[in-house]
Scaffold this active site. Structure first.
Site, PDB file in Angstrom:
ATOM      1  N   CYS A 113     -14.861 -10.953  -0.936  1.00 27.08           N
ATOM      2  CA  CYS A 113     -16.332 -11.072  -1.041  1.00 27.08           C
ATOM      3  C   CYS A 113     -16.796 -11.522  -2.422  1.00 27.08           C
ATOM      4  O   CYS A 113     -17.952 -11.924  -2.574  1.00 27.08           O
ATOM      5  CB  CYS A 113     -16.989  -9.747  -0.684  1.00 27.08           C
ATOM      6  SG  CYS A 113     -16.504  -9.176   0.932  1.00 27.08           S
ATOM      7  N   HIS A 253     -23.913  -8.743  -3.757  1.00 25.53           N
ATOM      8  CA  HIS A 253     -23.184  -8.864  -2.493  1.00 25.53           C
ATOM      9  C   HIS A 253     -23.808  -7.871  -1.516  1.00 25.53           C
ATOM     10  O   HIS A 253     -24.040  -6.706  -1.851  1.00 25.53           O
ATOM     11  CB  HIS A 253     -21.711  -8.572  -2.738  1.00 25.53           C
ATOM     12  CG  HIS A 253     -20.902  -8.480  -1.481  1.00 25.53           C
ATOM     13  ND1 HIS A 253     -21.049  -9.385  -0.454  1.00 25.53           N
ATOM     14  CD2 HIS A 253     -19.949  -7.596  -1.084  1.00 25.53           C
ATOM     15  CE1 HIS A 253     -20.231  -9.045   0.532  1.00 25.53           C
ATOM     16  NE2 HIS A 253     -19.551  -7.962   0.172  1.00 25.53           N
ATOM     17  N   ASN A 283     -22.558  -7.503   6.281  1.00 30.93           N
ATOM     18  CA  ASN A 283     -21.717  -8.025   5.202  1.00 30.93           C
ATOM     19  C   ASN A 283     -21.067  -9.325   5.671  1.00 30.93           C
ATOM     20  O   ASN A 283     -20.164  -9.302   6.495  1.00 30.93           O
ATOM     21  CB  ASN A 283     -20.666  -6.960   4.851  1.00 30.93           C
ATOM     22  CG  ASN A 283     -19.717  -7.409   3.757  1.00 30.93           C
ATOM     23  OD1 ASN A 283     -19.679  -8.582   3.392  1.00 30.93           O
ATOM     24  ND2 ASN A 283     -18.954  -6.467   3.238  1.00 30.93           N
TER      25      ASN A 283
HETATM   26  N1  ACO Z   1     -20.659   5.869  13.368  1.00 24.47           N
HETATM   27  C1  ACO Z   1     -20.649   7.196  13.291  1.00 24.47           C
HETATM   28  N2  ACO Z   1     -19.793   7.868  12.508  1.00 24.47           N
HETATM   29  C2  ACO Z   1     -18.942   7.172  11.749  1.00 24.47           C
HETATM   30  C3  ACO Z   1     -18.930   5.765  11.761  1.00 24.47           C
HETATM   31  C4  ACO Z   1     -19.832   5.107  12.633  1.00 24.47           C
HETATM   32  N3  ACO Z   1     -19.883   3.771  12.726  1.00 24.47           N
HETATM   33  N4  ACO Z   1     -17.998   5.326  10.910  1.00 24.47           N
HETATM   34  C5  ACO Z   1     -17.453   6.418  10.360  1.00 24.47           C
HETATM   35  N5  ACO Z   1     -18.018   7.518  10.859  1.00 24.47           N
HETATM   36  C6  ACO Z   1     -17.709   8.913  10.550  1.00 24.47           C
HETATM   37  C7  ACO Z   1     -16.385   9.037   9.855  1.00 24.47           C
HETATM   38  O1  ACO Z   1     -15.344   9.118  10.826  1.00 24.47           O
HETATM   39  C8  ACO Z   1     -16.556  10.295   9.047  1.00 24.47           C
HETATM   40  O2  ACO Z   1     -16.267  11.385   9.866  1.00 24.47           O
HETATM   41  P1  ACO Z   1     -15.282  12.558   9.323  1.00 24.47           P
HETATM   42  O3  ACO Z   1     -15.980  13.071   8.088  1.00 24.47           O
HETATM   43  O4  ACO Z   1     -15.248  13.489  10.455  1.00 24.47           O
HETATM   44  O5  ACO Z   1     -13.997  11.858   9.017  1.00 24.47           O
HETATM   45  C9  ACO Z   1     -18.043  10.334   8.735  1.00 24.47           C
HETATM   46  O6  ACO Z   1     -18.672   9.400   9.626  1.00 24.47           O
HETATM   47  C10 ACO Z   1     -18.360   9.933   7.307  1.00 24.47           C
HETATM   48  O7  ACO Z   1     -17.558   8.840   6.966  1.00 24.47           O
HETATM   49  P2  ACO Z   1     -17.549   8.245   5.517  1.00 24.47           P
HETATM   50  O8  ACO Z   1     -16.458   7.216   5.448  1.00 24.47           O
HETATM   51  O9  ACO Z   1     -17.559   9.306   4.474  1.00 24.47           O
HETATM   52  O10 ACO Z   1     -18.971   7.551   5.507  1.00 24.47           O
HETATM   53  P3  ACO Z   1     -19.649   6.854   4.314  1.00 24.47           P
HETATM   54  O11 ACO Z   1     -20.909   7.521   3.973  1.00 24.47           O
HETATM   55  O12 ACO Z   1     -18.664   6.573   3.186  1.00 24.47           O
HETATM   56  O13 ACO Z   1     -20.022   5.422   4.942  1.00 24.47           O
HETATM   57  C11 ACO Z   1     -19.152   3.201   5.024  1.00 24.47           C
HETATM   58  C12 ACO Z   1     -19.006   4.630   5.492  1.00 24.47           C
HETATM   59  C13 ACO Z   1     -20.489   2.661   5.488  1.00 24.47           C
HETATM   60  C14 ACO Z   1     -18.019   2.368   5.568  1.00 24.47           C
HETATM   61  C15 ACO Z   1     -19.115   3.191   3.462  1.00 24.47           C
HETATM   62  O14 ACO Z   1     -18.007   3.917   3.023  1.00 24.47           O
HETATM   63  C16 ACO Z   1     -19.046   1.824   2.870  1.00 24.47           C
HETATM   64  O15 ACO Z   1     -19.965   1.038   2.993  1.00 24.47           O
HETATM   65  N6  ACO Z   1     -17.958   1.504   2.129  1.00 24.47           N
HETATM   66  C17 ACO Z   1     -17.815   0.223   1.498  1.00 24.47           C
HETATM   67  C18 ACO Z   1     -17.275  -0.752   2.493  1.00 24.47           C
HETATM   68  C19 ACO Z   1     -17.408  -2.165   2.051  1.00 24.47           C
HETATM   69  O16 ACO Z   1     -18.365  -2.554   1.398  1.00 24.47           O
HETATM   70  N7  ACO Z   1     -16.436  -2.987   2.438  1.00 24.47           N
HETATM   71  C20 ACO Z   1     -16.485  -4.384   2.266  1.00 24.47           C
HETATM   72  C21 ACO Z   1     -16.050  -4.830   0.912  1.00 24.47           C
HETATM   73  S1  ACO Z   1     -16.272  -6.508   0.736  1.00 24.47           S
HETATM   74  C22 ACO Z   1     -14.907  -7.412   1.332  1.00 24.47           C
HETATM   75  O17 ACO Z   1     -14.046  -7.796   0.592  1.00 24.47           O
HETATM   76  C23 ACO Z   1     -14.800  -7.755   2.793  1.00 24.47           C
END
Ligand code: ACO
Length: 367
Positions: A113, A253, A283
């Site tokens: 990204c 981003h 994204n």
């Molecule tokens: N719906 C409902 N629940 C979910 C979902 C969903 N879609 N996805 C995960 N959960 C659950 C998880 O299983 C977790 O449950 P658990 O605690 O029982 O294990 C709970 O929700 C919380 O999960 P977290 O991972 O702590 O949630 P978080 O607040 O961190 O949000 C997210 C998750 C949105 C993925 C966040 O971590 C994020 O945006 N991270 C960055 C990702 C990113 O930007 N990636 C791209 C980089 S750019 C590139 O190079 C492509």
């Protein structure tokens, strides 16, 4: 002294919209969860016949039209992409052929990204060195093709789209002012498509194990992103000899609104200084920054003379920030009609294939 100005911009997204309500029917998630944790409401998904190259070509034509640049004037095409058409050839070469950019070199840049920022910096450096005059930078993605639509951790985040900038040499001060590029490969396994490369070639087993899809440790990537976005911005602004008060817009981003809010807090800037459109596109990796820039230019938020910071992070791990003064098209403008050039590019490509066929016959006889 030569400066590298951004003189053309364009973007393209697929028509098909996938909403959070649609995702509720596919995985165990909810609109409320997705909006609260990411800010995303919907994303675009490539249809049949659409790919990173076709979206990239559409964005590129718009950018060339805005810049008034003919395809034959392009010296180099850099396509930043995380979802290339193939391992090789480069998606940039496919774009080069579709544009009929007969004088251009072409290569793909892989920095996930952060790729668009890396590519704009490379283009600007080549122009400022005097080596090149006109460079087309494309960020093009069809991440939907690498997404495991049964994995709720990732499938809610990504979308498809493309954006393009034309950079041109000018003696007028301005354009790209500074950039910082960084990487930390110790985090390579945090965000990866494990199979399909030379490490794990595609086999029945890798496909069965879903190793050809995006695998991500969301929490770790989140932590990393909140750490680097603000500091990279500060570094790039200082390198340009500026203060944050001299910058009109931050274009981050578009991964997660909470990451952008954390950057805003770190920089002590209000959120309305940030250009955000992730609620509609999710994204789109390398396309996210040019998509946001294009929209903000179209609705008049970004004006000539505005200083922008483009800042991003991604798999690698990579991150970077770039400061640019928005200039708009160069003073000498030529009307470029893509329709005519599109026809010529198609004919040129056909004739080259035909020539190769006859060359093959002649060589075959000689051998
Ligand atoms: N719906 C409902 N629940 C979910 C979902 C969903 N879609 N996805 C995960 N959960 C659950 C998880 O299983 C977790 O449950 P658990 O605690 O029982 O294990 C709970 O929700 C919380 O999960 P977290 O991972 O702590 O949630 P978080 O607040 O961190 O949000 C997210 C998750 C949105 C993925 C966040 O971590 C994020 O945006 N991270 C960055 C990702 C990113 O930007 N990636 C791209 C980089 S750019 C590139 O190079 C492509």
């Amino acid at each position: 002294m030569v400066y590298a100005h951004i003189t053309g911009w364009g973007c393209a997204v697929p028509e098909k919209i996938l909403t959070n309500a649609d995702l509720e029917k596919m995985v165990d998630t909810s609109d409320a969860w997705i909006v609260e944790r990411s800010g995303i409401r919907e994303r675009r998904i490539a249809g049949e016949g659409e790919s990173s190259a076709t979206l990239g070509v559409r964005a590129a034509w718009r950018a060339l039209e805005v810049a008034g640049v003919r395809p034959a004037e392009i010296d180099l095409i850099i396509c930043a992409t995380s979802s290339p058409e193939h391992i090789f050839p480069a998606t940039a070469c496919i774009i080069q052929d579709k544009l009929g950019a007969s004088r251009a070199g072409a290569f793909d840049l892989s920095a996930a990204c952060s790729g668009f920022i890396y590519a704009v910096h490379m283009a600007a450096q080549a122009i400022r060195s005097g080596a090149l005059k006109t460079v087309l930078v494309v960020g093009a993605e069809t991440l939907s093709r690498l997404t495991d639509w049964s994995d709720r951790n990732t499938c809610i985040l990504f979308g498809d789209g493309a954006g393009a900038f034309v950079l041109q040499a000018s003696r007028q001060p301005g354009g790209v002012l500074s950039a910082v590029l960084r990487a930390d490969g110790s985090g390579a396994d945090l965000l990866t498509v494990p199979a399909g490369g030379s490490r794990h070639p595609a086999t029945l087993e890798t496909v069965k194990a879903g190793m050809h899809y995006i695998h991500m440790d969301g929490r770790e990537v989140f932590r990393f992103a909140t750490r680097v976005m603000g500091s990279a911005t500060q570094e790039a602004v200082a390198q340009a000899g500026l203060d944050l008060a001299d910058v009109r817009w931050i274009v981050p981003h578009q991964a997660n609104i909470r990451i952008i809010e954390a950057a805003a807090r770190f920089l002590k800037l209000p959120l309305d200084r940030f250009i955000v459109n992730l609620e509609r596109y999710g994204n789109t990796s390398t396309a996210s920054i040019p998509l946001a820039v294009c929209e903000a230019v179209a609705d008049g938020r970004i004006q000539p003379g505005d200083r922008l910071v483009l800042v991003g992070f991604g798999a690698g791990l990579t991150w970077g920030a770039l400061v640019a003064e928005w200039s708009g098209p160069l003073a000498v403008q030529r009307r470029v009609r893509p329709g005519m050039y599109r026809l010529w590019a198609g004919l040129r490509s056909f004739l080259r294939r035909l020539a190769r066929f006859f060359e093959g016959l002649v060589w075959g006889r000689k051998a």
